[in-house]
Scaffold this motif. Structure first.
Motif, PDB file in Angstrom:
ATOM      1  N   ILE A   1      52.138  95.556  58.362  1.00  0.00           N
ATOM      2  CA  ILE A   1      53.398  95.852  58.925  1.00  0.00           C
ATOM      3  C   ILE A   1      53.237  96.968  60.101  1.00  0.00           C
ATOM      4  N   PRO A   2      53.568  96.804  61.252  1.00  0.00           N
ATOM      5  CA  PRO A   2      53.287  97.438  62.461  1.00  0.00           C
ATOM      6  C   PRO A   2      53.704  99.031  61.904  1.00  0.00           C
ATOM      7  N   GLY A   3      52.701  99.948  62.433  1.00  0.00           N
ATOM      8  CA  GLY A   3      52.867 101.305  62.066  1.00  0.00           C
ATOM      9  C   GLY A   3      52.655 101.813  60.843  1.00  0.00           C
ATOM     10  N   ALA A   4      52.424 100.969  59.889  1.00  0.00           N
ATOM     11  CA  ALA A   4      52.005 101.575  58.405  1.00  0.00           C
ATOM     12  C   ALA A   4      50.708 102.313  58.478  1.00  0.00           C
ATOM     13  N   LYS A   5      50.831 103.446  57.692  1.00  0.00           N
ATOM     14  CA  LYS A   5      49.455 104.211  57.608  1.00  0.00           C
ATOM     15  C   LYS A   5      49.399 104.689  56.383  1.00  0.00           C
ATOM     16  N   LEU A   6      48.457 105.520  56.314  1.00  0.00           N
ATOM     17  CA  LEU A   6      48.171 106.158  54.879  1.00  0.00           C
ATOM     18  C   LEU A   6      48.969 107.223  54.518  1.00  0.00           C
ATOM     19  N   GLY A   7      49.269 108.149  55.690  1.00  0.00           N
ATOM     20  CA  GLY A   7      50.073 109.305  55.490  1.00  0.00           C
ATOM     21  C   GLY A   7      49.267 110.485  55.160  1.00  0.00           C
ATOM     22  N   LEU A   8      48.102 110.441  55.487  1.00  0.00           N
ATOM     23  CA  LEU A   8      47.275 111.548  55.379  1.00  0.00           C
ATOM     24  C   LEU A   8      47.964 113.099  55.762  1.00  0.00           C
ATOM     25  N   ALA A   9      48.468 113.135  56.728  1.00  0.00           N
ATOM     26  CA  ALA A   9      49.251 114.543  56.813  1.00  0.00           C
ATOM     27  C   ALA A   9      50.132 114.947  55.954  1.00  0.00           C
ATOM     28  N   ASN A  10      50.516 114.015  55.123  1.00  0.00           N
ATOM     29  CA  ASN A  10      51.524 114.365  54.163  1.00  0.00           C
ATOM     30  C   ASN A  10      50.723 115.357  52.898  1.00  0.00           C
ATOM     31  N   LEU A  11      49.433 115.198  52.915  1.00  0.00           N
ATOM     32  CA  LEU A  11      48.570 115.940  52.118  1.00  0.00           C
ATOM     33  C   LEU A  11      49.220 117.400  52.286  1.00  0.00           C
ATOM     34  N   VAL A  12      49.068 117.726  53.473  1.00  0.00           N
ATOM     35  CA  VAL A  12      49.405 119.051  54.056  1.00  0.00           C
ATOM     36  C   VAL A  12      50.855 119.388  53.673  1.00  0.00           C
ATOM     37  N   ILE A  13      51.602 118.619  54.034  1.00  0.00           N
ATOM     38  CA  ILE A  13      53.251 118.761  53.766  1.00  0.00           C
ATOM     39  C   ILE A  13      53.358 118.996  52.382  1.00  0.00           C
ATOM     40  N   VAL A  14      52.778 118.330  51.611  1.00  0.00           N
ATOM     41  CA  VAL A  14      53.329 118.332  50.073  1.00  0.00           C
ATOM     42  C   VAL A  14      52.478 119.675  49.364  1.00  0.00           C
ATOM     43  N   ILE A  15      51.369 120.097  49.974  1.00  0.00           N
ATOM     44  CA  ILE A  15      50.909 121.354  49.425  1.00  0.00           C
ATOM     45  C   ILE A  15      51.607 122.426  49.943  1.00  0.00           C
ATOM     46  N   VAL A  16      52.201 122.408  51.220  1.00  0.00           N
ATOM     47  CA  VAL A  16      53.004 123.405  51.679  1.00  0.00           C
ATOM     48  C   VAL A  16      54.184 123.396  51.005  1.00  0.00           C
ATOM     49  N   LEU A  17      55.087 122.405  50.586  1.00  0.00           N
ATOM     50  CA  LEU A  17      56.095 122.422  49.870  1.00  0.00           C
ATOM     51  C   LEU A  17      56.064 122.992  48.718  1.00  0.00           C
ATOM     52  N   TYR A  18      54.747 122.596  47.943  1.00  0.00           N
ATOM     53  CA  TYR A  18      54.451 123.416  46.613  1.00  0.00           C
ATOM     54  C   TYR A  18      54.236 124.932  46.853  1.00  0.00           C
ATOM     55  N   LYS A  19      53.434 125.181  47.660  1.00  0.00           N
ATOM     56  CA  LYS A  19      52.907 126.743  47.899  1.00  0.00           C
ATOM     57  C   LYS A  19      53.923 127.640  48.319  1.00  0.00           C
ATOM     58  N   THR A  20      54.620 127.097  49.262  1.00  0.00           N
ATOM     59  CA  THR A  20      55.726 128.063  50.137  1.00  0.00           C
ATOM     60  C   THR A  20      57.020 127.717  49.948  1.00  0.00           C
ATOM     61  N   GLY A  21      57.380 126.417  49.984  1.00  0.00           N
ATOM     62  CA  GLY A  21      58.730 126.056  49.993  1.00  0.00           C
ATOM     63  C   GLY A  21      59.303 124.987  50.960  1.00  0.00           C
ATOM     64  N   TRP A  22      60.374 124.533  50.774  1.00  0.00           N
ATOM     65  CA  TRP A  22      60.930 123.591  51.604  1.00  0.00           C
ATOM     66  C   TRP A  22      61.223 123.973  53.064  1.00  0.00           C
ATOM     67  N   LYS A  23      61.520 125.184  53.448  1.00  0.00           N
ATOM     68  CA  LYS A  23      61.759 125.590  54.694  1.00  0.00           C
ATOM     69  C   LYS A  23      60.261 125.689  55.517  1.00  0.00           C
ATOM     70  N   GLU A  24      59.498 126.086  54.997  1.00  0.00           N
ATOM     71  CA  GLU A  24      58.082 126.127  55.767  1.00  0.00           C
ATOM     72  C   GLU A  24      57.542 124.644  55.775  1.00  0.00           C
ATOM     73  N   ALA A  25      57.795 123.994  54.728  1.00  0.00           N
ATOM     74  CA  ALA A  25      57.287 122.503  54.786  1.00  0.00           C
ATOM     75  C   ALA A  25      58.261 121.596  55.931  1.00  0.00           C
ATOM     76  N   LEU A  26      59.511 121.901  56.110  1.00  0.00           N
ATOM     77  CA  LEU A  26      60.060 121.524  57.320  1.00  0.00           C
ATOM     78  C   LEU A  26      59.575 121.671  58.509  1.00  0.00           C
ATOM     79  N   LEU A  27      59.606 123.037  58.902  1.00  0.00           N
ATOM     80  CA  LEU A  27      59.162 123.417  59.972  1.00  0.00           C
ATOM     81  C   LEU A  27      57.683 122.986  60.363  1.00  0.00           C
ATOM     82  N   LEU A  28      56.863 123.009  59.293  1.00  0.00           N
ATOM     83  CA  LEU A  28      55.542 122.070  59.497  1.00  0.00           C
ATOM     84  C   LEU A  28      55.636 120.781  59.966  1.00  0.00           C
TER      85      LEU A  28
END
Length: 164
Positions: free
Chosen positions: A31-58
């Motif tokens: 599928i064109p554009g389909a990727k692993l989503g490696l950057a989501n590693l950081v997003i999920v970690i920030v979501l769990y360690k700091t919260g949704w607002k920081e994860a949204l900004l990031l």
């Protein structure tokens, strides 16, 4: 406050590095554009360690910067549609304590792909792109599981880490 800004800079840099590395990995899901989503590693970690607002900004910061550095305007549009819908669902699912981190990540992976598919259908003004939905859902489950497993292990090792 200084420490939060420094951590945000580090997380942004990590997410951008993962975004760049992903452009170098020749994985084709069919599928064109389909990727692993490696950057989501950081997003999920920030979501769990700091919260949704920081994860949204990031997430928004990373998507816009990565789009200008490694992509184009349509890439930014698709990534925002996927990233924002994914983060919204992950935040809601995380609040339900019956879901593990892997389950939260899987929900995010599937929702990210659905968000991007909806954006693509609106941009190209056809619903035929919807035929990709089954494959995108499987890809989202697979990549979400992988990202969730890695995040769980990283957070297990960083359990004493606190953003000051």
């Amino acid at each position: 406050m200084k420490h939060k800004a420094a951590y945000f800079g580090v997380f942004t840099a990590l997410a951008l590095i993962f975004s760049y590395v992903e452009t170098l990995i020749p994985i084709n899901f069919g599928i064109p554009g389909a990727k692993l989503g490696l950057a989501n590693l950081v997003i999920v970690i920030v979501l769990y360690k700091t919260g949704w607002k920081e994860a949204l900004l990031l997430s928004v910061t990373r998507i816009i910067l990565a789009g200008f550095l490694f992509g184009n305007l349509f890439g930014i549009l698709y990534s925002l549609a996927g990233g924002l819908s994914s983060l919204a669902v992950m935040t809601m699912v995380k609040r339900r304590e019956s879901f593990s981190m892997i389950g939260v990540s899987m929900a995010g992976g599937v929702t990210h792909n659905i968000g991007q598919l909806i954006a693509a259908m609106l941009v190209v003004e056809t619903y035929q792109a919807g035929y990709y939905l089954p494959v995108l859902m499987l890809a989202g489950l697979a990549t979400g599981t992988l990202i969730g497993l890695v995040c769980r292990e990283v957070l297990r090792r960083l359990k004493d880490f606190q953003m000051v």
